[in-house]
Design a protein around this motif. Structure first.
Motif, PDB file in Angstrom:
ATOM      1  N   CYS A 166       0.880  -1.098  -0.094  1.00 40.10           N
ATOM      2  CA  CYS A 166       0.136   0.013   0.024  1.00 40.10           C
ATOM      3  C   CYS A 166       0.729   1.263   0.294  1.00 40.10           C
ATOM      4  O   CYS A 166       0.558   2.365  -0.840  1.00 40.10           O
ATOM      5  N   LEU A 167       1.976   1.278   0.873  1.00 39.56           N
ATOM      6  CA  LEU A 167       2.675   2.494   0.966  1.00 39.56           C
ATOM      7  C   LEU A 167       3.451   2.893  -0.295  1.00 39.56           C
ATOM      8  O   LEU A 167       3.329   3.918  -0.886  1.00 39.56           O
ATOM      9  N   HIS A 168       3.672   1.933  -1.134  1.00 39.42           N
ATOM     10  CA  HIS A 168       4.166   1.890  -2.441  1.00 39.42           C
ATOM     11  C   HIS A 168       3.317   1.852  -3.679  1.00 39.42           C
ATOM     12  O   HIS A 168       3.801   2.053  -4.757  1.00 39.42           O
ATOM     13  N   ARG A 169       1.911   1.490  -3.325  1.00 42.53           N
ATOM     14  CA  ARG A 169       0.973   1.736  -4.479  1.00 42.53           C
ATOM     15  C   ARG A 169       1.458   0.610  -5.534  1.00 42.53           C
ATOM     16  O   ARG A 169       1.215   0.783  -6.566  1.00 42.53           O
ATOM     17  N   TYR A 170       1.882  -0.923  -4.869  1.00 46.16           N
ATOM     18  CA  TYR A 170       2.336  -1.869  -5.908  1.00 46.16           C
ATOM     19  C   TYR A 170       1.094  -2.068  -6.666  1.00 46.16           C
ATOM     20  O   TYR A 170       0.040  -2.375  -6.120  1.00 46.16           O
ATOM     21  N   LEU A 178       3.732  -6.729  -9.091  1.00 45.77           N
ATOM     22  CA  LEU A 178       3.851  -6.761 -10.873  1.00 45.77           C
ATOM     23  C   LEU A 178       4.836  -5.573 -10.877  1.00 45.77           C
ATOM     24  O   LEU A 178       5.409  -5.371 -11.992  1.00 45.77           O
ATOM     25  N   THR A 179       4.904  -4.694 -10.036  1.00 49.19           N
ATOM     26  CA  THR A 179       5.617  -3.399 -10.026  1.00 49.19           C
ATOM     27  C   THR A 179       7.108  -3.683 -10.064  1.00 49.19           C
ATOM     28  O   THR A 179       7.566  -4.415  -9.335  1.00 49.19           O
ATOM     29  N   GLU A 180       7.855  -3.325 -11.271  1.00 47.39           N
ATOM     30  CA  GLU A 180       9.304  -3.312 -11.349  1.00 47.39           C
ATOM     31  C   GLU A 180       9.944  -2.774  -9.933  1.00 47.39           C
ATOM     32  O   GLU A 180       9.695  -1.669  -9.572  1.00 47.39           O
ATOM     33  N   GLY A 181      10.884  -3.561  -9.635  1.00 47.56           N
ATOM     34  CA  GLY A 181      11.656  -3.107  -8.467  1.00 47.56           C
ATOM     35  C   GLY A 181      11.105  -3.031  -7.129  1.00 47.56           C
ATOM     36  O   GLY A 181      11.529  -2.841  -6.156  1.00 47.56           O
ATOM     37  N   ALA A 182       9.939  -4.123  -7.196  1.00 46.21           N
ATOM     38  CA  ALA A 182       9.197  -4.339  -5.824  1.00 46.21           C
ATOM     39  C   ALA A 182      10.396  -4.655  -4.615  1.00 46.21           C
ATOM     40  O   ALA A 182      11.393  -5.449  -5.059  1.00 46.21           O
TER      41      ALA A 182
END
Length: 91
Positions: free
Chosen positions: A20-24, A75-79
């Motif tokens: 949630c913090l990074h809106r992945y 699915l976000t790159e660099g998670a």
């Protein structure tokens, strides 16, 4: 929901908070075999102490009860994490 809520352990809940913090953008696996891709937005705790992940997808916002989520995969790159199994439900 008719089933009693079973809270996540704190260490697993941390992955939800990070997402949630990074809106992945997540691939989410649910109990019963359903799957969806959506962006993690925030969490919600009801007065009955049930916890939900609020996600955003093309259809709008949806709330997913945490004990019904069996796994999340960013699915976000660099998670900062990979696939996480959240529950012991078998699909």
């Amino acid at each position: 929901m008719s089933e009693e809520y079973l809270p996540l352990s704190c260490d697993l809940y941390d992955y939800i908070e990070i997402a949630c913090l990074h809106r992945y953008q997540l691939h989410i696996e649910l109990a019963g075999g359903a799957r969806l891709d959506a962006r993690a937005m925030t969490t919600l705790t009801t007065p009955d102490k049930e916890e939900f992940l609020i996600v955003q997808n093309e259809g709008g916002q949806e709330r997913l009860r945490l004990d019904q989520i069996t796994a999340i995969t960013p699915l976000t790159e660099g998670a900062s994490f990979g696939r996480v199994l959240l529950g012991n439900q078998i699909c």
